[in-house]
Design a protein around this motif. Sequence first.
Motif, PDB file in Angstrom:
ATOM      1  N   SER A  59       0.826  -1.220   0.000  1.00  0.00           N
ATOM      2  CA  SER A  59       0.000   0.000   0.000  1.00  0.00           C
ATOM      3  C   SER A  59       0.853   1.260   0.000  1.00  0.00           C
ATOM      4  O   SER A  59       0.380   2.341  -0.366  1.00  0.00           O
ATOM      5  N   TYR A  60       2.104   1.132   0.429  1.00  0.00           N
ATOM      6  CA  TYR A  60       3.024   2.268   0.441  1.00  0.00           C
ATOM      7  C   TYR A  60       3.883   2.330  -0.821  1.00  0.00           C
ATOM      8  O   TYR A  60       4.737   3.217  -0.948  1.00  0.00           O
ATOM      9  N   SER A  61       3.662   1.412  -1.736  1.00  0.00           N
ATOM     10  CA  SER A  61       4.510   1.315  -2.916  1.00  0.00           C
ATOM     11  C   SER A  61       4.454   2.574  -3.777  1.00  0.00           C
ATOM     12  O   SER A  61       3.375   3.132  -4.031  1.00  0.00           O
ATOM     13  N   GLU A  62       5.624   3.004  -4.220  1.00  0.00           N
ATOM     14  CA  GLU A  62       5.742   4.113  -5.174  1.00  0.00           C
ATOM     15  C   GLU A  62       6.555   3.586  -6.362  1.00  0.00           C
ATOM     16  O   GLU A  62       7.787   3.674  -6.365  1.00  0.00           O
ATOM     17  N   PRO A  63       5.888   3.030  -7.350  1.00  0.00           N
ATOM     18  CA  PRO A  63       6.594   2.383  -8.469  1.00  0.00           C
ATOM     19  C   PRO A  63       7.616   3.284  -9.153  1.00  0.00           C
ATOM     20  O   PRO A  63       8.626   2.788  -9.677  1.00  0.00           O
ATOM     21  N   GLU A  64       7.364   4.593  -9.124  1.00  0.00           N
ATOM     22  CA  GLU A  64       8.296   5.506  -9.789  1.00  0.00           C
ATOM     23  C   GLU A  64       9.655   5.575  -9.081  1.00  0.00           C
ATOM     24  O   GLU A  64      10.633   6.081  -9.635  1.00  0.00           O
ATOM     25  N   ARG A  65       9.734   5.062  -7.847  1.00  0.00           N
ATOM     26  CA  ARG A  65      10.994   5.059  -7.100  1.00  0.00           C
ATOM     27  C   ARG A  65      11.857   3.836  -7.384  1.00  0.00           C
ATOM     28  O   ARG A  65      13.030   3.799  -6.994  1.00  0.00           O
ATOM     29  N   VAL A  66      11.303   2.854  -8.046  1.00  0.00           N
ATOM     30  CA  VAL A  66      12.005   1.580  -8.217  1.00  0.00           C
ATOM     31  C   VAL A  66      13.336   1.751  -8.943  1.00  0.00           C
ATOM     32  O   VAL A  66      14.370   1.231  -8.501  1.00  0.00           O
ATOM     33  N   GLU A  67      13.343   2.467 -10.047  1.00  0.00           N
ATOM     34  CA  GLU A  67      14.579   2.614 -10.823  1.00  0.00           C
ATOM     35  C   GLU A  67      15.639   3.381 -10.028  1.00  0.00           C
ATOM     36  O   GLU A  67      16.836   3.075 -10.118  1.00  0.00           O
ATOM     37  N   LYS A  68      15.214   4.349  -9.245  1.00  0.00           N
ATOM     38  CA  LYS A  68      16.152   5.093  -8.413  1.00  0.00           C
ATOM     39  C   LYS A  68      16.796   4.177  -7.375  1.00  0.00           C
ATOM     40  O   LYS A  68      18.012   4.235  -7.137  1.00  0.00           O
ATOM     41  N   LEU A  69      15.982   3.326  -6.754  1.00  0.00           N
ATOM     42  CA  LEU A  69      16.502   2.395  -5.756  1.00  0.00           C
ATOM     43  C   LEU A  69      17.451   1.382  -6.396  1.00  0.00           C
ATOM     44  O   LEU A  69      18.486   1.032  -5.808  1.00  0.00           O
ATOM     45  N   LYS A  70      17.112   0.925  -7.574  1.00  0.00           N
ATOM     46  CA  LYS A  70      17.979  -0.036  -8.263  1.00  0.00           C
ATOM     47  C   LYS A  70      19.344   0.577  -8.562  1.00  0.00           C
ATOM     48  O   LYS A  70      20.381  -0.085  -8.410  1.00  0.00           O
ATOM     49  N   LYS A  71      19.347   1.828  -8.956  1.00  0.00           N
ATOM     50  CA  LYS A  71      20.607   2.505  -9.230  1.00  0.00           C
ATOM     51  C   LYS A  71      21.397   2.716  -7.936  1.00  0.00           C
ATOM     52  O   LYS A  71      22.611   2.490  -7.896  1.00  0.00           O
TER      53      LYS A  71
END
Length: 235
Positions: free
Chosen positions: A11-23
């Motif tokens: 419920s707290y997911s922000e999909p737009e942050r995924v690529e930033k976290l991966k980097k």
Amino acid sequence: MFKNITTELESYSEPERVEKLKKYLQVFPGGYGEGDEFIGVRNPNLRTVSKKYYKPITLNDLSKLLSSNIHEYRLTGVFILVLKFEKEKSESIRKELVDFYVDHLEFMNNWDLIDSSAHKILGVYLLDKDTKMLYDFAYSDNLWLQRVSIISTFHFIRNLQFKDTFEISKILLHHEHDLIHKAVGWMIREVGNRDFDKAFEFVKYHYADMPRTMLRYAIEKYPEKTRQDFLKGRI
């Protein structure tokens, strides 16, 4: 309980942050985090969920979190385990939690998972005990166990016990990975924050053999002239 926790995390997911976290955590081919998966949850939200569930969760469900392929699930599991350990009064149960942590170290496969837990669990528990385990980790060929070995000594440093930090630093002095260079340099700097002279003597004796990143981390807070003297080999 596992399903309740993961549903709340989602419920707290922000999909737009995924690529930033991966980097940020080098989740790319050849990176140290290769193969990890993310759902884009911020750490404050992970901690909120951890505080809500750390009391009722069973070790079986906690194991499911810690062994998940989703990074935020594992990090939530780490936060929960740290809370359970910190709040526990029974020495026998604390020992069980330490054993549980060690049994799950194979899933502590990035620096944020280790830096959020090693000194708070192993460091606390081993402060007045045999530290052979940490030396075994340092001598292993596993990058993450090696990071656990040096980061665990952070709690020793906070209690003005520096011997293990210095000894493990010497073992890792010629390590090839910058994650170890940074960790060792950071711990030597933390020693210096409490006893400048002891840290200075260690750096003075070993700096010619230190990887550049390790040295820079270790002397980051030195007076500028002294820092430059080390960097330029004039000490």
